[in-house]
Write an enzyme that holds these catalytic residues in place. Structure first.
Site, PDB file in Angstrom:
ATOM      1  N   HIS A 529       0.938  -1.268  -0.233  1.00 46.68           N
ATOM      2  CA  HIS A 529      -0.008   0.113  -0.067  1.00 46.68           C
ATOM      3  C   HIS A 529       0.908   1.171  -0.106  1.00 46.68           C
ATOM      4  CE1 HIS A 529       0.900  -0.028   4.336  1.00 46.68           C
ATOM      5  NE2 HIS A 529       0.388   1.513   4.379  1.00 46.68           N
ATOM      6  N   HIS A 544       1.520   6.847  -0.934  1.00 45.06           N
ATOM      7  CA  HIS A 544       0.608   6.154  -0.094  1.00 45.06           C
ATOM      8  C   HIS A 544      -0.686   5.954  -0.931  1.00 45.06           C
ATOM      9  CE1 HIS A 544      -1.793   4.851   2.938  1.00 45.06           C
ATOM     10  NE2 HIS A 544      -0.802   4.778   3.876  1.00 45.06           N
TER      11      HIS A 544
END
Length: 617
Positions: A529, A544
């Site tokens: 992620h 992110h």
């Protein structure tokens, strides 16, 4: 196809010769045991012509090649100094230090990995022996019944039965090599259970037998699995312990002798009886399923098998088929489910062939369907069509379930080990009609369900081609096709407050996240992620993907790179399943933050719609 070149590229992309402990293969896959899995480049492997897919399961890195398997495997073994099968490390102390410690979290995967590695060398022999038994059965049934009384039949039967009778020895080899012990010690200790001296005592049931004054339970261990696994484990630890305490100059004499003495003796006294008892429990469990929820059990297993095949877990079930053939004498669950799964994979491909408008693709689907149904080879169909287009997998599961229920209701039972295709139908003997009806039901169901659901032929995307434009080292680019947002609009206070640094957010329009700059991946989160990049100019960036997506623990993320890898602006780094992540309730807004500008002035564009690789500064 140039198999020499393909072999070379595969070896290179699994981390090179020095990263390969051993290589083996099954029907459609190269199976690598790697020292460091993170060094394998999954993205590049999947892009190679001839490679259908890549899977990591059961502690093996598997490259699926289908019809290209054998020539590629031969090219690898011929051109590279790589051990085949599982590696044997003579330095047992060093090996134990490298092994991942056993925990409750990894217990399941470790167990599956151990069973799979132990039985992998055995499976081709079981299939070969089973099919020879089928040929002999057909010869006696349809050609000359008197042939069964001839010496030729007896000798050929011995060849066909050998893989089953001596199965414990082969299993001991696989288990010992998986553990890292010396295979011959485990094989010798296990072979003692089949030695003429012992089998003679077994037939003399009235005779009282002891070893060191301890009673020996006389059992028939031919075609058994668990006693061999237990003996291999004991032999490994016995060898390891003796290697520590026996002085170096005497090891060649006393370590081997002590290992087979300890493991062989315990095999007679404890390990054999315990393994036999566990085997009976397993057989009773399957019998219980068959007598209670039999139709559902076969149907559910057949429906689950496509996912088990992709994970490499299906091989762990093979030895239990022989357990059932030994006791109670037939297999009413496992083999029927395996065959019906293969039929359903073929049926799903037929459904795709009927639905697609692409003539060439239709021809390929029909060819793959025939391979599943007639030859029993499913991986090309799974990875080339059914999984790729997703919806056909529902057809596979539906066909497997319906076929499994029908097979169980009609009493289909396999009495001989065989392969999972139409040629193996004689193994069902007097229940063959029930199995034929179940196969027809599975194929028709999977074909219809797949045809009704349809496919999105344009949905699979080629995501491994990087942006071909070359950027300067000070360039920062869009990480995906997206709409740009200011950080103030991000629904996460940490990013919106810019406590981590200024930057820009992306409302994703694509499934691929690319590198925002030329540099080095200094951190790649295992969950996929987020990742950090140190650009070639010294600027530190953080990407992110989504808000709170760390909670998904990697589900929906496919990381295409590894930490410390050099990357270029526009190079694909992570593939995301946007639909899956959104359905899980997560915001997929992706954030690019300049965590440390190193005194450099960096201004980023924060509005508009951009394509991957568009300049932001």
């Amino acid at each position: 196809m140039d198999y020499q070149e393909l072999a070379s590229k595969i070896v290179s992309n699994v981390g090179g010769i020095n990263n390969i402990e051993s290589v083996s293969h099954c029907m459609t896959r190269l199976r690598f045991n790697l020292k460091d899995v993170s060094k394998a480049n999954k993205e590049s492997l999947e892009n190679l012509e001839g490679v259908i897919g890549v899977v990591y399961a059961g502690e093996q890195y598997m490259v699926i090649l289908g019809k290209h398997l054998i020539p590629t495997y031969e090219a690898i073994t011929k051109n590279f100094d790589i051990k085949t099968g599982s590696i044997v490390n003579e330095n047992l102390d060093d090996l134990s230090k490298k092994k991942e410690p056993l925990t409750w979290k990894n217990l399941g995967s470790k167990f599956i990995g151990f069973i799979s590695a132990s039985v992998t060398p055995l499976i081709p022999g079981l299939i070969a022996g089973g099919m020879l038994k089928v040929v002999l059965l057909l010869a006696v049934t349809f050609m000359d019944p008197s042939f069964a009384k001839s010496s030729s039949y007896l000798l050929l039967s011995a060849i066909a039965d050998a893989p089953f009778y001596f199965m414990p020895i082969i299993v001991a080899y696989g288990a010992a090599t998986k553990l890292g012990g010396t295979p011959v010690y485990a094989m010798v200790a296990t072979a003692s259970l089949l030695h003429g001296n012992y089998t003679t005592l077994v037939t003399e049931t009235a005779k009282h037998v002891t070893l060191f004054g301890i009673n020996v339970k006389l059992l028939d261990y031919g075609t058994t699995l668990l006693p061999a696994l237990l003996i291999a484990i004991v032999a490994y630890y016995a060898e390891k312990y003796l290697s520590k305490i026996v002085p170096g100059m005497f090891r060649s004499v006393f370590v081997g002798m002590g290992t087979i003495f300890v493991s062989g003796s315990l095999g007679y006294l404890i390990l054999g009886p315990v393994g036999n008892l566990l085997g009976q429990y397993i057989a009773n469990f399957f019998m219980f399923l068959n007598s209670t929820v039999g139709p559902l059990a076969v149907g559910l297993l057949a429906a689950a098998l496509p996912w088990m095949v992709m994970a490499g877990m299906h091989t762990a079930l093979a030895p239990f088929m022989t357990q059932l053939l030994s006791n109670p004498g037939y297999d009413a669950i496992l083999r029927p489910a395996f065959i019906l799964h293969n039929m359903s994979e073929g049926g799903a491909n037929l459904g795709v062939a009927l639905r697609t408008k692409n003539t060439q693709f239709r021809s390929e689907c029909i060819s793959l369907a025939i391979g599943c149904i007639v030859a029993g080879v499913t991986e090309p169909a799974i990875y080339g069509v059914n999984l790729k287009y997703r919806r056909p997998m529902y057809g596979v599961m539906a066909g497997g379930f319906v076929g499994g229920v029908v097979a169980s209701l009609l009493g289909a039972r396999a009495y001989v080990m065989g392969y999972s295709n139409l040629l193996a139908l004689p193994i069902f003997q007097k229940t063959v009609i029930g199995m034929i009806i179940a196969i027809i039901a599975a194929i028709i169901t999977s074909t219809i369900v797949t045809f009704v659901l349809g496919i999105e032929e344009n949905s699979p995307k080629k995501i491994t081609e990087p942006v071909k434009k070359t950027y300067s080292d000070d360039a920062i680019v869009a990480v995906s096709d997206s709409k740009l947002l200011k950080l103030d609009n991000v629904k996460d206070e940490t990013f919106a407050s810019k406590v981590l640094g200024d930057g820009v957010a992306f409302e994703l329009k694509d499934d691929v996240i690319c590198s925002p700059a030329n540099g080095t991946l200094v951190s790649v989160f295992p969950t996929g992620h987020a990742f950090g990049i140190l650009t070639n100019t010294g600027v530190e960036l953080l990407v992110h993907i989504g808000i709170n997506t760390v909670n998904l623990k990697g589900d929906g993320f496919d990381v295409l790179v590894k930490q410390d890898q050099k990357v270029r602006a526009g190079q694909p780094l992570v593939r995301v399943d946007r639909d899956k992540i959104k359905q899980a309730g997560y915001d997929l807004t992706t954030i690019l933050v300049i965590t440390d500008a190193k005194g450099q002035k960096v201004n980023l564009k924060t509005d508009g719609v951009v394509k991957t690789g568009a300049l932001l500064n």
